[in-house]
Design a protein around this motif. Structure first.
Motif, mmCIF file in Angstrom:
data_model
loop_
_atom_site.group_PDB
_atom_site.id
_atom_site.type_symbol
_atom_site.label_atom_id
_atom_site.label_comp_id
_atom_site.label_asym_id
_atom_site.label_seq_id
_atom_site.Cartn_x
_atom_site.Cartn_y
_atom_site.Cartn_z
ATOM 1 N N THR A 6 -31.739 23.113 -17.453
ATOM 2 C CA THR A 6 -31.049 22.555 -18.682
ATOM 3 C C THR A 6 -30.944 21.536 -19.961
ATOM 4 N N ILE A 7 -30.078 21.075 -18.637
ATOM 5 C CA ILE A 7 -30.024 19.790 -19.575
ATOM 6 C C ILE A 7 -30.896 19.124 -20.278
ATOM 7 N N PHE A 8 -31.884 18.942 -19.156
ATOM 8 C CA PHE A 8 -33.221 18.282 -19.293
ATOM 9 C C PHE A 8 -34.099 18.583 -20.429
ATOM 10 N N ILE A 9 -34.177 19.567 -20.496
ATOM 11 C CA ILE A 9 -34.756 20.574 -21.766
ATOM 12 C C ILE A 9 -33.998 20.348 -22.637
ATOM 13 N N GLY A 10 -32.751 20.718 -22.736
ATOM 14 C CA GLY A 10 -31.902 20.430 -24.404
ATOM 15 C C GLY A 10 -32.234 19.011 -24.459
ATOM 16 N N LEU A 11 -32.415 17.571 -23.578
ATOM 17 C CA LEU A 11 -32.139 16.472 -23.896
ATOM 18 C C LEU A 11 -33.627 16.033 -24.859
ATOM 19 N N ILE A 12 -34.573 16.883 -24.454
ATOM 20 C CA ILE A 12 -35.766 16.657 -24.689
ATOM 21 C C ILE A 12 -36.626 16.918 -26.566
ATOM 22 N N ILE A 13 -34.872 18.747 -26.070
ATOM 23 C CA ILE A 13 -35.131 19.626 -27.481
ATOM 24 C C ILE A 13 -34.762 18.423 -28.665
ATOM 25 N N GLY A 14 -33.621 18.555 -28.476
ATOM 26 C CA GLY A 14 -32.539 17.573 -29.199
ATOM 27 C C GLY A 14 -32.954 16.423 -29.849
ATOM 28 N N ALA A 15 -34.180 15.254 -28.363
ATOM 29 C CA ALA A 15 -34.649 13.799 -29.155
ATOM 30 C C ALA A 15 -35.668 14.256 -30.355
ATOM 31 N N VAL A 16 -36.380 16.149 -30.266
ATOM 32 C CA VAL A 16 -37.720 16.179 -31.033
ATOM 33 C C VAL A 16 -36.426 16.692 -32.268
ATOM 34 N N ALA A 17 -35.116 17.348 -32.377
ATOM 35 C CA ALA A 17 -34.482 17.787 -33.695
ATOM 36 C C ALA A 17 -34.798 16.442 -34.447
ATOM 37 N N LYS A 18 -34.142 15.227 -33.782
ATOM 38 C CA LYS A 18 -33.411 14.044 -34.476
ATOM 39 C C LYS A 18 -34.584 13.400 -35.143
ATOM 40 N N LEU A 19 -35.905 13.597 -34.150
ATOM 41 C CA LEU A 19 -37.102 12.755 -34.256
ATOM 42 C C LEU A 19 -37.517 13.607 -35.642
ATOM 43 N N LEU A 20 -37.237 14.842 -35.471
ATOM 44 C CA LEU A 20 -37.849 15.747 -37.101
ATOM 45 C C LEU A 20 -36.926 15.403 -38.279
ATOM 46 N N MET A 21 -36.404 15.703 -38.214
ATOM 47 C CA MET A 21 -34.557 16.040 -39.374
ATOM 48 C C MET A 21 -34.433 13.617 -38.499
ATOM 49 N N PRO A 22 -35.012 12.210 -39.122
ATOM 50 C CA PRO A 22 -34.285 10.949 -39.479
ATOM 51 C C PRO A 22 -33.271 11.221 -40.248
ATOM 52 N N GLY A 23 -32.627 9.855 -39.350
ATOM 53 C CA GLY A 23 -31.314 9.930 -40.647
ATOM 54 C C GLY A 23 -29.960 9.805 -39.778
#
Length: 86
Positions: A6-23
Motif C-alpha cells: 500500500t505504501i509503495f503504490i501510494g508513493l507511485i500514485i502520489g508522484a503521478v498526481a504531483k506530475l499531473l498537477m505541477p506547482g
C-alpha cells in the motif's frame, strides 16, 4: 506485507498526481505517499458510493490517481489559504 504494498503504490500514485498537477507544494516525500494512499481510499469510497466497486474491493489505479489529485487540490487550497493569512 499488505502495508508495504500500500505504501509503495501510494508513493507511485502520489508522484503521478504531483506530475499531473505541477506547482510548488509544501511537503515532500511523506506528503506524497500520504496523498497517494489517501487518494486510493477516497477513490474507493466514492466508487463504492456510486456502486462501481463492491465492499472490500480496492479502487483501480486511475481512480486512485483521480482521488489523489482531488486531495492535492484540497491540500493546496487549505495550505495556500493558511500561508496567505499569516
Amino acid at each position: 506485507m499488505h502495508l508495504l504494498y500500500t505504501i509503495f503504490i501510494g508513493l507511485i500514485i502520489g508522484a503521478v498526481a504531483k506530475l499531473l498537477m505541477p506547482g510548488r507544494d509544501p511537503g515532500g516525500f511523506i506528503v506524497t505517499i500520504l496523498l497517494g494512499i489517501a487518494g486510493s481510499v477516497v477513490a474507493g469510497y466514492i466508487g463504492r458510493a456510486l456502486h462501481l466497486y463492491r465492499e472490500g474491493q480496492a479502487a483501480g489505479f486511475l481512480a486512485s490517481i483521480v482521488g489523489a489529485i482531488l486531495l492535492l487540490v484540497a491540500y493546496r487550497a487549505v495550505i495556500g489559504n493558511s500561508e496567505s493569512a499569516g
